[in-house]
Motif scaffolding. Sequence first.
Motif, PDB file in Angstrom:
ATOM      1  N   ASN A  43      32.374  38.832  39.669  1.00 49.25           N
ATOM      2  CA  ASN A  43      33.097  38.273  38.520  1.00 49.25           C
ATOM      3  C   ASN A  43      32.449  38.677  37.204  1.00 49.25           C
ATOM      4  O   ASN A  43      33.135  39.013  36.236  1.00 49.25           O
ATOM      5  CB  ASN A  43      33.177  36.748  38.634  1.00 49.25           C
ATOM      6  N   GLN A  44      31.121  38.645  37.163  1.00 48.88           N
ATOM      7  CA  GLN A  44      30.395  39.004  35.943  1.00 48.88           C
ATOM      8  C   GLN A  44      30.629  40.462  35.561  1.00 48.88           C
ATOM      9  O   GLN A  44      30.964  40.758  34.412  1.00 48.88           O
ATOM     10  CB  GLN A  44      28.895  38.758  36.134  1.00 48.88           C
ATOM     11  N   GLN A  93      32.958  42.602  36.592  1.00 46.10           N
ATOM     12  CA  GLN A  93      34.362  42.905  36.309  1.00 46.10           C
ATOM     13  C   GLN A  93      34.760  42.398  34.927  1.00 46.10           C
ATOM     14  O   GLN A  93      35.462  43.074  34.197  1.00 46.10           O
ATOM     15  CB  GLN A  93      35.257  42.307  37.401  1.00 46.10           C
ATOM     16  N   SER A  94      34.275  41.239  34.547  1.00 42.53           N
ATOM     17  CA  SER A  94      34.621  40.692  33.226  1.00 42.53           C
ATOM     18  C   SER A  94      33.975  41.474  32.090  1.00 42.53           C
ATOM     19  O   SER A  94      34.457  41.432  30.953  1.00 42.53           O
ATOM     20  CB  SER A  94      34.247  39.212  33.139  1.00 42.53           C
ATOM     21  N   GLN A  95      32.906  42.203  32.374  1.00 41.85           N
ATOM     22  CA  GLN A  95      32.256  43.017  31.342  1.00 41.85           C
ATOM     23  C   GLN A  95      33.102  44.221  30.947  1.00 41.85           C
ATOM     24  O   GLN A  95      32.924  44.772  29.853  1.00 41.85           O
ATOM     25  CB  GLN A  95      30.884  43.503  31.825  1.00 41.85           C
ATOM     26  N   HIS A  96      34.025  44.648  31.805  1.00 41.98           N
ATOM     27  CA  HIS A  96      34.817  45.835  31.515  1.00 41.98           C
ATOM     28  C   HIS A  96      35.559  45.725  30.189  1.00 41.98           C
ATOM     29  O   HIS A  96      35.480  46.629  29.360  1.00 41.98           O
ATOM     30  CB  HIS A  96      35.807  46.118  32.644  1.00 41.98           C
ATOM     31  N   SER A  97      36.280  44.646  29.995  1.00 39.74           N
ATOM     32  CA  SER A  97      37.052  44.517  28.755  1.00 39.74           C
ATOM     33  C   SER A  97      36.138  44.386  27.544  1.00 39.74           C
ATOM     34  O   SER A  97      36.422  44.945  26.484  1.00 39.74           O
ATOM     35  CB  SER A  97      38.028  43.347  28.840  1.00 39.74           C
ATOM     36  N   GLU A 119      38.802  48.766  38.612  1.00 36.84           N
ATOM     37  CA  GLU A 119      39.513  47.496  38.768  1.00 36.84           C
ATOM     38  C   GLU A 119      40.683  47.603  39.741  1.00 36.84           C
ATOM     39  O   GLU A 119      41.027  46.629  40.405  1.00 36.84           O
ATOM     40  CB  GLU A 119      39.960  46.967  37.399  1.00 36.84           C
TER      41      GLU A 119
END
Length: 159
Positions: free
Chosen positions: A94-95, A97-101, A70
Amino acid sequence: MSVATLTKTLVVNPAFLQEIKDSNPDFWSLVCQLRNVSQIVDEPTRILRQLTRLLDDLRDQLALQFSLEESYGYIEVPEQVVGHSSRVTIELANQTQSQHSILYLRLSDLAEQAEELQYRGVELQRLRELVASSCQFHADLQEHERLENELIRRSYDVG
């Protein structure tokens, strides 16, 4: 005098993202161990002890991996600068990167479940469920990695 707000778009720096993925052998070793967790044949207490240590170590490595990705692999740029990037590539960035959390929180939950089970005493059914959940997490993490590799490929294609 009005100040125009620049809309930011998330993109990846494919070279950095690939370098980060290639530079963390400890992470990949733990991912490989997690893949094999359902094949461990041992006494339940030992299985749980191994799984607890594995999930805890993997959580630390995943936090490092995602933090590096990130910080250096995903970047926000003004929409006007994006240029050739396709809408699909931007959506994929976006998909993933949002999966990281989401993935990190799931792994943290699994590690906490393992620690609690170890503390309270091994219940065979709960251990089986924990192993199954760990295997599902591995599959989801592998899918995430597949998507990020696709994102890297697509980013090079448009560059």
